[in-house]
Design an enzyme around this catalytic site. Sequence first.
Site, PDB file in Angstrom:
ATOM      1  N   GLY A   1       0.804  -1.212   0.000  1.00 33.51           N
ATOM      2  CA  GLY A   1       0.000   0.000   0.000  1.00 33.51           C
ATOM      3  C   GLY A   1       0.835   1.259   0.000  1.00 33.51           C
ATOM      4  O   GLY A   1       0.576   2.200  -0.757  1.00 33.51           O
TER       5      GLY A   1
ATOM      6  N   VAL B   1       7.013   4.535  14.118  1.00 32.24           N
ATOM      7  CA  VAL B   1       5.969   5.501  14.442  1.00 32.24           C
ATOM      8  C   VAL B   1       5.250   5.038  15.705  1.00 32.24           C
ATOM      9  O   VAL B   1       4.825   3.881  15.803  1.00 32.24           O
ATOM     10  CB  VAL B   1       4.969   5.632  13.273  1.00 32.24           C
ATOM     11  CG1 VAL B   1       3.779   6.513  13.667  1.00 32.24           C
ATOM     12  CG2 VAL B   1       5.666   6.218  12.044  1.00 32.24           C
TER      13      VAL B   1
ATOM     14  N   GLU C   1      -0.646 -23.174   1.132  1.00 35.08           N
ATOM     15  CA  GLU C   1       0.660 -23.230   0.478  1.00 35.08           C
ATOM     16  C   GLU C   1       1.731 -23.818   1.395  1.00 35.08           C
ATOM     17  O   GLU C   1       2.583 -24.601   0.959  1.00 35.08           O
ATOM     18  CB  GLU C   1       1.059 -21.834   0.014  1.00 35.08           C
ATOM     19  CG  GLU C   1       0.210 -21.357  -1.157  1.00 35.08           C
ATOM     20  CD  GLU C   1       0.376 -19.882  -1.456  1.00 35.08           C
ATOM     21  OE1 GLU C   1       0.718 -19.125  -0.521  1.00 35.08           O
ATOM     22  OE2 GLU C   1       0.173 -19.486  -2.607  1.00 35.08           O
TER      23      GLU C   1
END
Length: 302
Positions: free
Chosen positions: A22, A86, A178
């Site tokens: 993102g 942060v 997987e």
Amino acid sequence: MTEVQARSAQPHRVVIVGAGFGGLEAAFRLAGAPVSITLVDRRNHHLFQPLLYQVATASLATSEIAWPIRYLLRDRPEVTTLFATVTGVDAAAKRVLLDDGDGLPYDTLILATGARHAYFGHDEWEPFAPGLKTLEDATTLRRRILVAFERAERETDPQRRDALLTFVIIGAGPTGVELAGTIAELAQDTLPPDFRNIDTHKARVVLIEAGPRVLAGFADDLSAYAQRSLESIGVEVKLGQAVTECTAEGTVCRVRDTISLVPRAYGTNRSSSNTSCSKSANKISSRPNPSVRAKRLSAETR
């Protein structure tokens, strides 16, 4: 010049927290815009999370799925990359707060911090069932999986050996499917020639899912195909079974009023990931050449 005039003379300040898919997509989409971008991440690399399971099973090296953030943005002079954590956001003052006490002013803030695995209120399971979201998670799982085979090679007690060769994956989402398939292929195809005292074909791979089918987010036919593919390589698929306990002794599942115990397994996992399953593929996912994997395994610290 007043403060307002000084700010109007500066480009629009965009702070992006997180350099995952993102965060990088936001930075790339802003190319050419009249903005200055500060990209903050607590790691100095971008990680391609969908392939973490292949690092966890020694199919890929860590360097093959992680790239320096600065390298990816080296041709973007308007982007500043900061290696920092942060701790909060002061929305009133429009500042991002960092762990060293510093702050980053912004005009627009984009939070792309991603997600972490969840234990649905049972965080005490984490020591026995690590997640799979970071390189550290992948290398921890890889070590547990390979060390389990090594310890089984020296184990003389049959019951203890069986426990060492049992691998439980909780959650039949893309990563669970997987990972189960890759561990099974590791035991069936890659490792047999390497051991003398154990038959790695006898390794037990158990995939547990509380829902009615694997890959619930996919179409029914793809889900059924994935389950058949797993079972064809020896994976035990247990559907409709909710895990109620996960300890050093094993994993407890409840099916209606019946409770069953799966012996302690090394390399258990509870996570999800955005990965695709192709119906046309012969296996659950792509695999490297067996000779390449063998070379990687020989270099691993087991």
